[in-house]
Design a protein around this motif. Sequence first.
Motif, mmCIF file in Angstrom:
data_model
loop_
_atom_site.group_PDB
_atom_site.id
_atom_site.type_symbol
_atom_site.label_atom_id
_atom_site.label_comp_id
_atom_site.label_asym_id
_atom_site.label_seq_id
_atom_site.Cartn_x
_atom_site.Cartn_y
_atom_site.Cartn_z
ATOM 1 N N UNK A 1 0.858 -1.194 0.000
ATOM 2 C CA UNK A 1 0.000 0.000 0.000
ATOM 3 C C UNK A 1 0.892 1.241 0.000
ATOM 4 N N UNK A 2 0.613 2.145 -0.898
ATOM 5 C CA UNK A 2 1.403 3.373 -1.033
ATOM 6 C C UNK A 2 0.589 4.541 -0.459
ATOM 7 N N UNK A 3 1.201 5.274 0.485
ATOM 8 C CA UNK A 3 0.542 6.397 1.139
ATOM 9 C C UNK A 3 1.192 7.712 0.703
ATOM 10 N N UNK A 4 0.377 8.757 0.641
ATOM 11 C CA UNK A 4 0.895 10.087 0.325
ATOM 12 C C UNK A 4 0.144 11.135 1.127
ATOM 13 N N UNK A 5 0.835 12.212 1.425
ATOM 14 C CA UNK A 5 0.251 13.379 2.084
ATOM 15 C C UNK A 5 0.404 14.548 1.124
ATOM 16 N N UNK A 6 -0.711 15.168 0.754
ATOM 17 C CA UNK A 6 -0.680 16.340 -0.117
ATOM 18 C C UNK A 6 -0.807 17.569 0.767
ATOM 19 N N UNK A 7 0.242 18.342 0.835
ATOM 20 C CA UNK A 7 0.315 19.486 1.730
ATOM 21 C C UNK A 7 1.372 19.234 2.780
ATOM 22 N N UNK A 8 2.243 20.203 2.982
ATOM 23 C CA UNK A 8 3.318 20.011 3.948
ATOM 24 C C UNK A 8 3.427 21.218 4.871
ATOM 25 N N UNK A 9 2.245 21.762 5.220
ATOM 26 C CA UNK A 9 2.190 22.787 6.254
ATOM 27 C C UNK A 9 2.191 22.113 7.614
ATOM 28 N N UNK A 10 1.641 22.772 8.604
ATOM 29 C CA UNK A 10 1.698 22.234 9.969
ATOM 30 C C UNK A 10 0.961 20.901 10.096
ATOM 31 N N UNK A 11 -0.175 20.762 9.417
ATOM 32 C CA UNK A 11 -0.918 19.499 9.486
ATOM 33 C C UNK A 11 -0.213 18.402 8.692
ATOM 34 N N UNK A 12 0.245 18.720 7.494
ATOM 35 C CA UNK A 12 0.971 17.738 6.701
ATOM 36 C C UNK A 12 2.218 17.237 7.416
ATOM 37 N N UNK A 59 -0.423 7.350 -5.411
ATOM 38 C CA UNK A 59 -0.593 6.576 -4.176
ATOM 39 C C UNK A 59 -1.990 5.969 -4.111
ATOM 40 N N UNK A 60 -2.111 4.934 -3.294
ATOM 41 C CA UNK A 60 -3.407 4.289 -3.078
ATOM 42 C C UNK A 60 -4.273 5.066 -2.101
ATOM 43 N N UNK A 61 -3.611 5.620 -1.069
ATOM 44 C CA UNK A 61 -4.302 6.358 -0.003
ATOM 45 C C UNK A 61 -3.629 7.713 0.132
ATOM 46 N N UNK A 62 -4.426 8.787 0.032
ATOM 47 C CA UNK A 62 -3.880 10.132 0.071
ATOM 48 C C UNK A 62 -4.557 10.952 1.160
ATOM 49 N N UNK A 63 -3.763 11.632 1.952
ATOM 50 C CA UNK A 63 -4.258 12.597 2.922
ATOM 51 C C UNK A 63 -4.297 13.955 2.239
ATOM 52 N N UNK A 64 -5.468 14.580 2.186
ATOM 53 C CA UNK A 64 -5.610 15.915 1.610
ATOM 54 C C UNK A 64 -5.448 16.925 2.742
ATOM 55 N N UNK A 83 -10.676 4.038 -7.369
ATOM 56 C CA UNK A 83 -9.715 3.107 -6.790
ATOM 57 C C UNK A 83 -8.828 3.713 -5.726
ATOM 58 N N UNK A 84 -8.922 5.036 -5.541
ATOM 59 C CA UNK A 84 -8.098 5.699 -4.540
ATOM 60 C C UNK A 84 -8.943 6.123 -3.335
ATOM 61 N N UNK A 85 -8.289 6.132 -2.186
ATOM 62 C CA UNK A 85 -8.934 6.624 -0.964
ATOM 63 C C UNK A 85 -8.356 7.990 -0.638
ATOM 64 N N UNK A 86 -9.216 8.984 -0.498
ATOM 65 C CA UNK A 86 -8.796 10.344 -0.148
ATOM 66 C C UNK A 86 -9.296 10.648 1.255
#
Length: 200
Positions: A1-12, A59-64, A83-86
Amino acid sequence: MHYAIIGFGSIGQALSRAFARKGIDVSVATTRDPASFAAEAAAIGSTVKPCTLAEAVNADVLFLAVRFEQHRDVAGALADWTGKTVIDVTNAYGVSPETLGGLPSSAAIAKAFSGARVVKGFNHLAAAVLAGDPAVNGGRRVVFLASDEEDAAADVADLADNLGFAAIRLGGLSQGGLLVQARGNSWGPLIFKDLVRFDK
């Protein structure tokens, strides 16, 4: 499973720390060149991998984890999100209900990310709290999840567990999502509730 985070501010960055604590690989992306935040990512941990937005959306699962107003820019990176989880970590505070078409903010996200399994979650904790160790006095810090996709909510609950959190599922986006959303000039009743669950 490939994970990604979109955004790299304080929450990211807080989410990145959760992955780094458990040694789980995660890609991180913004609209900027990855080299511009590579040093910050390296400081968090070697499992945090800077990449481009075009790479991250594979990625399969992405944090927005961007500002709500930027979600359409991210959604436009793919024509079809099937097919992706956001995981919607945004808050739409200051965005009027009229602008959202009367929808919960997470429903507006689901509309933009056509085909994706959308789960509202991880957005109710302040960044400093989210960045901290979720193990608290023998318990686990709670994250709330809401989704119209039962399977997606179950998968994200498993991920939350792997990251050390205790997931509490609140039902669908139009019910549970309202409890943890910011919209207009109001906060949902569970926003900023820092709760700990103690398992028997």
